[in-house]
Structures are given as structure tokens and as C-alpha cells.
Design an enzyme around this catalytic site. Structure first.
Site, mmCIF file in Angstrom:
data_model
loop_
_atom_site.group_PDB
_atom_site.id
_atom_site.type_symbol
_atom_site.label_atom_id
_atom_site.label_comp_id
_atom_site.label_asym_id
_atom_site.label_seq_id
_atom_site.Cartn_x
_atom_site.Cartn_y
_atom_site.Cartn_z
ATOM 1 C CB VAL B 118 -11.592 7.491 5.713
ATOM 2 C CG1 VAL B 118 -11.109 6.712 4.524
ATOM 3 C CG2 VAL B 118 -12.551 8.366 5.343
ATOM 4 C CB CYS B 119 -7.232 6.216 7.078
ATOM 5 S SG CYS B 119 -7.300 7.011 5.428
ATOM 6 C CB VAL B 120 -8.772 5.433 12.059
ATOM 7 C CG1 VAL B 120 -9.002 4.898 13.676
ATOM 8 C CG2 VAL B 120 -7.466 6.389 12.133
#
Lengths: 217, 217, 217, 217, 217, 217, 217, 217
Positions: B118-120
Site C-alpha cells: 500500500v504505502c510503498v
């Protein structure tokens, strides 16, 4: 052969003595049962927990002039403490170590070391035969292969040893969160060495110290 | 789609910028692809390596007042540095972060964060589309499952991203052991965070500083 | 980016050159992706196969005076051969090694080394950018973690490298069992280093040389 | 073959359409790549997330009168919705399903189903050839073996498909926690189906709603 | 390098030809990537499926007088059919085999064999270079180690090969359960070789043929 | 059922006798619990250690004229020694073997063989019933599956057998590094067969024999 | 609690009775500890071995009219034999089964079934309490998860049960290859169901029946 | 130490009491032995099964005001029931919990909790020493690592505890499918929480309620 159970069989700080065996470079170079960084981390966590609970800790190496000095992550916990160097692979055949353990007057012997199947297994099995209550901290130990580590655990169980992991030892020494003085020290150890719980604890503290907001996410 | 190769494709400290994303308690609480302690350890090692090589590091969180502050093991490496807090899950849609990265003038973008998928993944994929050379440090990241982590790696590879692990990034920045000034700093990082190599290095130093004995073991 | 295929893309002994990089004690001490004995075994098998097929082999180390000499299991295959010592972590930035490779006049570059993600990845990626056909022998290499090894393989694939394992390289050099002279040498290598096949071969020979018995088990 | 990257390549609720294929008893009975309960859980979570973001969802089965009805955990999310029953194993050769998808006017096709290597692979590969942007949700799918599942993922990547996991799809649809209306619905889905994060969220809310205590643990 | 997708890229019985390579005792004796019984089972299942769909199958061995005859579980599917014996390890350099394949006039080449990294990889890579559409059936193949098998799969993907597992090939040939004649034959194959699905099918038939009872469990 | 512990329970060279059972081609061809090369390596290491410590070793096979001769890596350790061939699968029902063991006058019986669950389990269980102290060397043994190997270990533990791995046996025979004569021989075995430790030892010797340099890396 | 050892504790055909429990579709549909095809294969191999050695076999199901009939691969081994259907989940509380077992007059009770943790564990534990010698064949059984299977094995060991795998049972019944009549039947079972050994045996026979050639490969 | 076997040792609903310990957010945040969603699912399934069989359930937490409330998936099963909050980590040193258990008058104590090695191990070991018959439900528990979980299981076995998994407990309480009233409730639990079996059951019901068709697939 009897079951090892009952409240009295749980570890108590005042009855425990920790022996850390051969956490040295030569041994670590062929540990293949665990990530080496985790072995160092877990042993340091165990050492700090022992210190926090006033559990005397014996440090020992085998021919450190050749196989290397004890990990600094361990010796730094006990500045100035002597590390007993041996030629015996089996620690329990070394009089100096055994005398040091006996001098503590404690009977709950907690052992971790490299390798599980050699330097941990031999003293564990010998000490059990001499009537000691022996607990092996498996994740502060390590073997040359997963099979070597696991087979050694099965051998030591058959010898009557008690198997635990480092955070379980620490929690058993704590036993009651109402014991506030050690709880603070233990929390510090957890924050450094059991990060999954340490970070959760820091979050808990952050949120508890946050005034109740108007609404939630 | 072209192969990413050649000397110029290797990471250089002077062209690199590191972005650490959402290493926060809420995210760590559901990381199941890695041992949490190793994620913290690897991210701290990566952060210290960046510092040692003068690689600017951007720190960012998502709604830290709720999801928790960045791990102290990271913030302690950069005392006083601002952590950019966002509401966007996708960091690359947050102007403040992107402006901070652009302000460094560097084009080798190195990213690690929680969760990988998600955040990467989102900023990596967006930045690649905008022409950045993006390297993801997989073992300083983590996902909600092994499959989530691995599938995200495959997705980012298909987007053109470069995959590495933290110690490889540090070694690539070093490139030549003849660069003595950084070598010392890097060795310190390795001793703390890549214990299998760190302990081996300490042993090497011990033995090198031992006068040649009369005979060997 | 093009597919690497066709008969011409298969390895040929007369076009191959092998470079063995940093199979040294310091590196092996933190290999966690493979059983160390298997790394040594596979590398020795690869070295002997190269010798059997007349494939020139370049041996190189990084600061061997500190990190240790090349494994004797490798150097014994090439008695008296110089091992090129470097300070560059990236072998391909070392002129001596590259010149030695170029001097062979061969273009199929076969690389194995420790660690996969550092000492193998950098020269592989650089050489690919300079037009070499590079094959990495993954099981004669090793990394600091399974993830480090596997992520490096994915990175090198994205750079255009060809991935193989040691016995596959040997078999591709052999190509036809009708080439009897090398077959004998290869069989000897297999008997020593690919025991599952070596023992099966010895059994085959034993039974073939047994007169037909009257009846069967 | 081009890299799939850029902001436009990220999933958007308004451009997505979800097709759930053959989550039926006959198929589940031979899923060996995942714990069956997790396949059901992940598919239900994906279905609810689609509903929360207004993503139209097509439900389809193959000969349900024999192979069994769609899991109730899925149909309960869409009460009264028709499930398109087929004889074609390859969903994309069934006109009714393809027309239903086209009728949504959306081009980001998101697919999950049993088995990954059959019922997911065929429509994915065909649709990619017809110009669709196809995302496969691997952990809401499953195959007859781990190898069948993983090899199918590699095949679909080589066909140009985008690989994701269910929670990553949901987070990508959310994209910004400032979108409060969907955030609440998504949080409910997470609490039910991504328990590691759901329980952490409930804890966060509990602690945020706790008045600041006098002291901490 | 282009994506392999579209309806035309799916396998069709009338365009497929199967080549089974070196499923022999010498090779099986050192397969360590799979349970040997499963390799035999999957290859037999694949062979029977080919027969059921009228897909011509070429059988070949390497020096069978020494390395052993093809598994009887395969030859029994094709009574009386010639097994082409070779000295070339690389099947595609053997004119007899290639001519036999060309004589079928088919262009979808399906390959399985032992070992994945040698006997499967070489002909696959060569044939791809000559314009064939090559599918490798990974679970009817096997290598000397898990790494050898997986690295070979990655190599063949980079060469443009299509990766599948045996049951997926069979289902792709079937494509539509409305094709009743082959469905019966395929069901028989599944019952024998894909027991998880076969047993489920038998249950389905048993229950469908049970008159509706008065009440349920 | 009693715990097996105490100093007397540790292995001593002067009281040990080693029996190596059925390390033959037919058996190795279906070992799936270990990498075959490691089984050969570990057994050879165990055999050499036994020789170094003067532990008598009995070699035995089952119908070697058909199932193949003992691995040469074992027989080469004991040139000219008879290998006792049996028809009994259970070695302990063969008078010749048992008499040979009894003739040594030793009571610490150490067993390794193929397969763990058949050729090792039966004599182990029978001998235990006759009062022998039996140690099984699990990593110099192997079974037809991981489960077969592990279940057999559990069965033999329930029968009273002691479980160890080969390097632990060797170290227990050594017991004290002050026993210099065997230490040299053991070190040679380790260098050849426990490469992770052997290479570390060679490094130690190299560095100890290096004059103290002016400065460190 | 006593050790189970001694020659008398080994399985003998004339004292054994086999009970196969609930190898039915409903149970197999949620086996996640093993590949279902292997469970079927192993159980069929065990059943045929029992038949070959004259070991009486009791077949039993639980509500087969709903949960499905016993696998045909088992019933085909015993044509016309009654399958005892029960409502009791615990087979040992069903009088018909227990009476059938007792009628054989044998005391070595061998059990396999689905699931290990339910249908195998309960009768095993009850029968042990009634003085039976019980062996569980773990790889002809299976559980709803790896943990369920393994924990059940540990529970049954603590109850006094003997753990084995199917090929070990067959080999223990054979005991001596000099018993030629059963050896032929057992070899046939191995060829069909233990392919790694079966193919090796066929190779052995082929080579033994090959006249000694002039030279070797 | 005696074997725990016999019909009387099986769990009976009327003699069982369930204690669920510390299924709280702080603990779950560092569970690394299991997928957290599965821990929640299994514990909820166990709780509902207990309710269905009339087994009294004690709910307890440790400092819930900080570490978080019990999972709602558990508390929702027992609306309005008090959750006993403790400061003791060892539940069995808390008088309130022990008194609540004793008040039920039952002696088959069934325990699950987080973490296995701390909150489960201590009360289990203490209660065993006081004569309780203790069963631990391992898959409704979880530890900080796989090793922590498994080592704790081995420790509790050595203390005399009985190990089971949740579905096995439920099936043992059911014992006979002829007990129709609980069977319906249990089936509902299985459908929700043991989806592999639940979906199979729904299929069975669908097909049983289908009139016999003219022909089969």
C-alpha cells in the site's frame, strides 16, 4: 520421569541464575537455525531482563583468544564482569563455572548458548542428572542447522529440561504487572528488543496521553 | 520496457534520496511478512547508513496522532528533523513530501515503508511514471501477509522499480573499501544492525591485533 | 528489452569464462540463504566443471588479508593460479579483473560469488550494461538472508541477466553425452559434488557390470 | 511490452469493475494453496470493499446446479443480485458476463476466482489481449497447489496483468483518509476481515476515548 | 519482448503437441524439488489428458539402456508407441525428435521433463528462438533442488516461455464443459490423478443421484 | 520411563560403537527428507570422526548386489573393512551384525542409516528393548518424506532413543579442546564436512598468523 | 508411562489389524495438512500392503449417505467387503466396528483416517485406555490444518500411541527380504504408490537383466 | 508421569469449562506464529461451540484499560457477560478467575489465549500441578514467534497438558452425529468459521435437495 508442573515450577527471579555460554564469533559464524541478528538481539534482551530482575548471570566462553570474545551486546550489559574462559566444551565439567553458579545459592538454572546441540546440550544434561532444575532459552541459542537445533531440544526434553523462549522467561519473572518497579525496566527491554510489543506499548502510551478528541477516524 | 543495467544504474550516495514511509505502530501491528523486530532493525540500519553517506532522508507518517508516531529507532537517527504527516495514503500525492524530495535535486529515489503493498507500492508506481529511478528496500518494508509483500514486489517490478535489501543498498553506496571515511561509519552500522557480519568483523579485528602465537589450536 | 532465447543463447564451453567472486570467510560467516556446506560444495563442483571443459576461471577476493583467503576447496582446483585481490566491492570497477576476463576473448560471462546481492549483483549489472552476456550461478552464491538472495535475483533478471544453477551450467556445457572425453570428467565431478546423481551413476555402473542373474528380487 | 506505472495506473473506484468467478464448493474442495477460510474471508472483504466504494461487481459460476452455489458470504453482500451461470470454463468466452462488464463502462477490470490457474488465468489473459487493464486479486483466489497458484501468477504477469492482494485494492480505492464517507465503511470491512488491523483500530479508538490518566504503565 | 496474451494465446487441443522428456529412473533418483510420486502422477495425468483431447505426444529418453526406461505409468498410456532415444541432452538438437514434432504441423509446443533446469530448459529456449510457442508444465517436471527448479522457471520466462501446471493445461484444452465427449474422459483423468477434485466429483454424482430426503443433517 | 541425563549419559569415544546401515543407492534414490549431498556429507563426516576417536564402526548393507554398494565416501574411510550384507531389513535380527557390535564390548550404540523410518527405526527399537543405550544420528539418516523422517524420530524417542546430529556427536566425543591429539583430526573433519565452521577455523588461523598490522579496516 | 520398545513391539502381519476410518469426500474437502492426492495414494498403498500380508482390514464411514462413500481407490482393494457406517464420530464407541476388530483376535491395532485430530485421535485414545497397542499411520491420515495434524500427533503420543508412516508399516511387515512370496506383492505396491522407490526398482531390474556391456558411460 | 488415555480422557461438554485469556489488542499486535485473522476466527469458533454445548466460558483480560478490550468477536458471543480484568500475568494466581472456574464444578479445563508461551503456559502449568485436567487449544492461541509458540507447546506437554485444536474440541464435544440438537448449532459454527467444511456442508445440502437428474456431468 515425572511431569514438571505446579506453581513452584514457574521461574522466580529470586531463585533463578542465568548462564550464557559461548556467544562468540566462531560459533555464530556457523549458526544456521536462526537469523544471527535475532540471536544477538534475543540474548541481549534476556541478559537485560536478568539484570532488571536481579538474576545473577554467569558469562563464559571457550578459548576466547582464538574463537573470539563474547558479543559486546552482552558484555555491555554487565560492565566489568569477568567472563570465565574454558577449554572444556562441556561447561558443566569446568569447576570455575559450576562453583560460580553454586555460589549464587539458586536452583533454577537458566541456560542459553551457541550451539544448542553442543554447548547448551551437554551442561543441561549433566546438570539435570545432578538435580538442577534446568530451563533452556531456545531463541537465545542456535545450532548449525534447523535439524541440529530441534533435535537437541528433543534430546534435552527427554533429559528432563524445561524449554522456553526469552520473552516468556522475562514475563514469568515479572508475573504480575502490579510489581511496578521491575515493570518499568522490563518495558524498556521490550521496547529495545521485542519491537513488535515495544512499538505497541509506545503507541498505547501516546494515545493514553492524548486528550479525548471530538471525533474518531 | 527496457533493462535497467549499466554502471550508471548502481546507487550512488550523491544521487540518492531516501524516503521512509509510515513506519508506525498501527501499520506494524498487522505486519505478518517479517519478524517485526527485524523490520525495525533493518529500517534503523538503512537510516543510519543514509546518514553516514550524506543521503538526505525524508520522514513521513499518515495521521500520526491516531496511528502513532514514527518508530523512535528511526527518529533518533535524525534528531529534530520534521516528520511530514499526511492524510493521503499515497505519499506521492502529498505535495509537501514530493517537494521535499525534489528540493534535494536527486533522482535515485530509495523507498521503504509499511505496508509494502500500500504505502510503498503507490508512490513507487506513481513516481516511476513521472520518470524517477525508484529503488524499493524490501526488508525495511513489510506487508500484511507474505503473499501481500511478494505480490507487491512483483507488481512494482512490472512497473519498472528496482528491488534491493538494506545491506545491499549500504554496500552499493560504499562501493569501494578504499573510501575509508565512510567505511568506518558503515562498519559501525553493520556491527549494530547486521550482527552476523558485525560480530565477524569484531573477531577479525581481535585476531589481527593478536600477536602471532607460537602454535595454533 | 528482448527475450534471451535461441540455440546461440545456450552456454558453450568455448565461449564461456567463469568469474568466482569473494568466496571468503568473512562473507560466508553471514550467509543465511543457504547451508554453507552446500555453497562450498556447489562452488567447488562448478570450478571443477569449468576446468573439465577448459573454461578459463578468474578468481578474485576483496581485501583477503583481512576478510580471509578464498576457500581452499576452490583454490585447490587451480593450483598456483593467482587470486586477484581488490579493494573495490564491485569487481567490475577493478581494472585487473576486467582485463583478465577480456583477455580470454570470451563473451559468455558466468558469475558466482558471496554475497549475491552485493558482490554478484554489482558486476553483473555493470557488465550487462557494457554488452556482456551474463549468467549468474545462484546456488554457488549466497546472501545474508533468503530475501536478500531472492530480491537480488529479481533485480538481476530485470537487468537482463540469465539465472542458472551449477549442475545446469555443467550439463549445458556437456550438451551431448556423445562427447565422451568431457563426459568422464563431468561424471567424476557429479560423483563428488552432486551425490544424488553420483551415487545413482555408480549404481548404474555396478548393475551394468553384473552378469544377468537367474531371477530378480 | 511496457511498464505499467504512473498515477493513472493506480486503481480508482469510479473506473473499476470487479468480477468474482467460481467461488464454489467444487472448486474450494481442492484448493491447496491457501487456508480455505482465508480465501472466503478475503473474498468477502473484497466484495464488501467494492460495495463500499460503489464498484459494480459481477458474480458468476460454472454449472452451479452441480458444482454448487456461490459462497453465501459473497452473495449476502449483494442480496438479490443475479449470479451468471456458465458452461464455459473461460469466463471471457461467455457473452453474458462480458456484456455485463462492458455495460458498466469501466476499464479497470479486477478479477478474483477459483482456481487461479484456470478460472482466473483464462479470462485475464484473453481480456488483456482485448485491451483491458486487468488486476488479479491473488489472495481472494486459490489454486490446486502452491505451485499451480504461483506459476499462474507468473503466467499472468507475462501476459501483462497487474497483481494485487485484497487489502491493497481496498486501500488504493480509498487513497486518502480525508475521504471520510468511505473511510467509515472501509474501517468496518477491516474490522471484520483484516482482524490484525481491525483490532488495532478498535484499540486506537478505545485509547483515544480514554481521558489522559495520571500516570502510565 | 511482448506480452503473451489474447484468446489466441490460450492452448487449444487441435494446435497442441506434447513432448515428454527424460522421465527416467536416473533423473528421478535426484529430483529434490517435488515428491517423486507426485511427479509421476502429474505426468501420467498430463499424458492421459493429451490422449483424451487427441493431442499428439512425443516420448523421448536419453540413453535409456543406461539411465533407464521411461516410467511405465507414461508408456502404458501410449501402448506400442516408439520412444525416441537420444545422446543429446538438449532434445531440440536431436533431429528425430524435432522432425516428429514438425510432422504434427502444430505450433503450440507443450513440454515437461526431468530435470527442469537441463532437459526442459534447453529445448524450450532453443525452440523459442525458432519461433515456437512453448508452454512448460512445471509440476510434471522436477529439478535437483527447489532452487534449480525455480531458477530454471525464471530463466525460461525470460526466454519467452509460458508456464503452466498440468491440470490447468487439461482445463484449458477442455475450455467449455459443454464439450461433453472430452468432459467424460477428462473427468476420468481427474478422478485418477487429481484426487482432491476427483473425489469431490464422485461425491457430487452420488448426492445428485440420491432422491431428495425428508430432512437434512 | 526415566529421563536420560547425567554426565554418564553423554557419549564417550571409549564406550561408543557406530553402526552405519544401508547408505546405498536404492535407498538414497527415494530420500526426500534431506538434500542427498548433505546426507552423504554428514555420514562421511560422522565416519571420519568415529575413526579419529577410535570408535569402532560396523558397516552393513541389505542385498548390495541389487540395491547397490555402500557409498564410496564411507567405504574409503575404512579401506579393506568388510561390509556385512543382510537380507533382514531389520539389522538387529541379523546375528552377524549384532555379534560384531557385541564383540566391541561397548554399550553406547550410535546408529545412522537410510531410511530413518525403516532401517534405523527397527534396530533402534529392538536394541533399546535389550538394554542398549542407543543414539540416532538424524542428519546422517534420511526418510522417504519429511513426515516419515520426523514421525520416526518421534517413535524412537517414545522407545527411549537419544537423538543427535553428527557434529554434536563429534563434539561430545571431543568434550575438551585440551585433548589436543584428537582436536587436530576433528578440525580436519570439520574443515571438509562442516564448511561453515571449517572456513571460519581457517580464517582464524590465517589471522592469528598475521603480524599485528598498523591499523584496522 | 513406559517406553514402547523391544523386538515384540515391532509390527507383525499375523498380529496386526488395520482400521481405515472416514476416508470420505466431506472430510477430504477440508484436508489442508497434505496434498489430497498423496493422502489417497498413501491410503491405497497401505490397504494393498495389508492385503498382501494378510492383515485383516476394517473399513468404516460416518453417515456415508451424506458425507460420501469411501474413496474407490480403497474399496477397490477389497471388492465386496462391507463398509461399516456409523453415526458416532468416535469409531471406538461403535460396537459393530469394535466387535469386528476383536473378532480378528489381533492386538496390534493400526489406524489411519480423516481427520487425524478427530476421527483418528478419539478411537486411538480410547483403545489405548483399553489396553490395545495402537499405531497411527500419519501420512494415510490428514487434518484441517498442519497444526491440527501435528498437535493431534503430539496428543496421541502423550496417550501412548505409536506413530508411523505407511511405507514404514509395509517394510516392518516384510521385515526380511528373504520372505520372497510377500516381497513380490510388496514390490508391486511400491511400484504403484511409492514411485521414487518403485521406479528405482524397475531400473535395478532393467540393468540386472542387461548383459554386461563392453564399456561404461 | 502417566499416559493420558481412555474414553474418560476425551472431552465431554458437561465436564468442560473454557477459559479465554487475554485475546486483546496489545497481545495480538505482536503475534507472529499465526495469521491474526485466523486467531480471531478460531477463537470465535471455539467460543460459539462452547456456547452451543452449554460449556461455561470464563473471559479474562490483563489491564484492559491499557492493553485494550477483549476482541468484540468474542464478547459478542456472550452479551452482557463480565470480563474479569487482572494485573497478574499468570491467570491462575488471580483468585477471581480461579473461583469462577471452580464454581462451575467442572474438572476438564480448556484454555486458549495470547500469548501461548506466557498467558497460556503459566496457568496451564500451575493448574496441572493442582490436579486439573488441562487442554490447551493451540490454534485459538498464538505466540510472538513460531518458535515461542512451539516451544511452549512442548513445555506444556512436559507438564502433562493435553494439546488440541479448536475444531477437534468441538467435534469431541459432539462425539455422535445422532445428537441432533447440538449438531445443528455446530454446523452453523462450522459454516461461519471452518469454511472449508462449511462450504462442503452447504454443497451437500444443496445436492441432497436436488431431485435426481436424468444424467450426470
Amino acid at each position: 520421569m515425572t511431569f514438571r508442573n505446579g506453581l513452584a515450577s514457574l521461574l522466580r527471579p529470586e531463585d533463578s541464575v542465568l548462564v550464557l555460554i559461548d556467544h562468540q564469533p566462531y560459533q555464530l559464524a556457523n549458526v544456521n537455525s536462526h537469523e544471527p541478528q535475532m540471536v544477538i538481539n534475543n540474548t541481549a534482551g534476556l541478559a537485560k531482563a536478568a539484570k532488571a530482575f536481579g538474576v545473577p548471570t554467569i558469562l563464559t566462553t571457550v578459548i576466547a583468544a582464538r574463537g573470539g570474545l563474547l558479543f559486546p551486546q552482552i558484555t555491555e550489559v554487565f560492565p566489568g564482569q569477568e567472563v570465565i574462559d574454558r577449554t572444556f566444551i562441556n561447561t558443566w565439567e569446568d569447576r570455575t563455572v559450576v562453583d560460580a553458579v553454586k555460589a549464587t545459592g539458586r536452583k533454577q538454572l537458566v541456560i542459553a548458548g551457541l550451539w544448542t546441540e553442543v554447548c547448551v546440550a551437554m551442561p543441561t544434561i549433566q546438570a539435570l542428572g545432578e538435580g538442577w532444575d534446568v530451563t533452556v532459552v531456545t531463541d537465545a541459542s542456535g545450532g548449525v542447522s534447523v535439524e541440529a537445533h530441534q533435535v537437541a531440544i528433543q534430546r534435552m526434553i527427554a533429559a528432563g529440561a524445561n524449554m522456553m523462549t526469552w520473552l516468556a522467561v522475562a514475563a514469568e519473572w515479572q508475573r504480575d504487572w502490579a510489581r511496578l518497579e521491575q515493570a518499568a525496566a522490563l518495558t524498556e527491554v521490550i521496547t529495545q528488543h521485542a519491537g513488535g510489543s515495544g512499538i505497541a506499548f509506545l503507541w498505547e502510551q501516546q494515545l493514553l496521553n492524548t486528550p479525548v478528541p471530538a471525533e474518531a477516524r
